[in-house]
Design a protein around this motif. Structure first.
Motif, PDB file in Angstrom:
ATOM      1  N   TYR A  31       0.848  -1.179   0.000  1.00  0.00           N
ATOM      2  CA  TYR A  31       0.000   0.000   0.000  1.00  0.00           C
ATOM      3  C   TYR A  31       0.889   1.236   0.000  1.00  0.00           C
ATOM      4  CZ  TYR A  31      -3.937  -2.881   1.651  1.00  0.00           C
ATOM      5  OH  TYR A  31      -4.914  -3.819   1.782  1.00  0.00           O
ATOM      6  N   LEU A  33       1.060   4.647   1.372  1.00  0.00           N
ATOM      7  CA  LEU A  33       0.381   5.366   2.448  1.00  0.00           C
ATOM      8  C   LEU A  33       1.300   6.433   3.027  1.00  0.00           C
ATOM      9  CD1 LEU A  33      -0.955   2.189   4.272  1.00  0.00           C
ATOM     10  CD2 LEU A  33      -2.339   3.781   2.920  1.00  0.00           C
ATOM     11  N   VAL A 108      -7.335   1.891   4.680  1.00  0.00           N
ATOM     12  CA  VAL A 108      -6.949   0.495   4.905  1.00  0.00           C
ATOM     13  C   VAL A 108      -7.965  -0.130   5.856  1.00  0.00           C
ATOM     14  CG1 VAL A 108      -5.154  -1.040   5.803  1.00  0.00           C
ATOM     15  CG2 VAL A 108      -4.518   1.007   4.521  1.00  0.00           C
TER      16      VAL A 108
END
Length: 120
Positions: A31, A33, A108
């Motif tokens: 991910y 992020l 998430v």
């Protein structure tokens, strides 16, 4: 990235033919992020992994490259040692970290605990 359960001292993978030693999602894509300092980073999130055995263990995180020829293990690292308690002596869940809450705010899907829960 994949996660597996290993012995706390020997780093040998724990395999139990009778049942799985881990439950939940044991692989994760990366991910993109923001971290707690608002910097971009690549993170692998294992938000619902749980261990089904009591004792002291480590988690082994393995990064793979997937190509037309198959999968190649690029690198593996180990977590710190952690304790899995029997349900009767479990001390309770800790409050979620700021990083966990930040990841949740960014979309998430992970469970967030707002306060420390002590089991009685």
């Amino acid at each position: 990235m994949c996660v597996s359960l290993v012995n706390a001292t020997t780093h040998e993978e724990i395999i139990n033919p009778a049942h799985n030693t881990l439950s939940g999602q044991s692989s994760s894509s990366m991910y993109k992020l923001k971290d707690i300092n608002n910097h971009d980073g690549g993170f692998f999130v294992f938000g619902d992994v749980s261990v089904k055995l009591e004792g002291q263990f480590r988690l082994k995180f393995s990064m793979f490259e997937i190509s037309k020829l198959g999968a190649t293990n690029l690198k593996s690292i180990y977590s710190n040692v952690f304790q899995v308690y029997p349900s009767k002596s479990f001390p309770g869940m800790l409050e979620s970290t700021f990083l966990s809450r930040s990841f949740s705010d960014q979309g998430v899907r992970i469970r967030i605990r707002k306060e420390h829960r002590v089991q009685m």
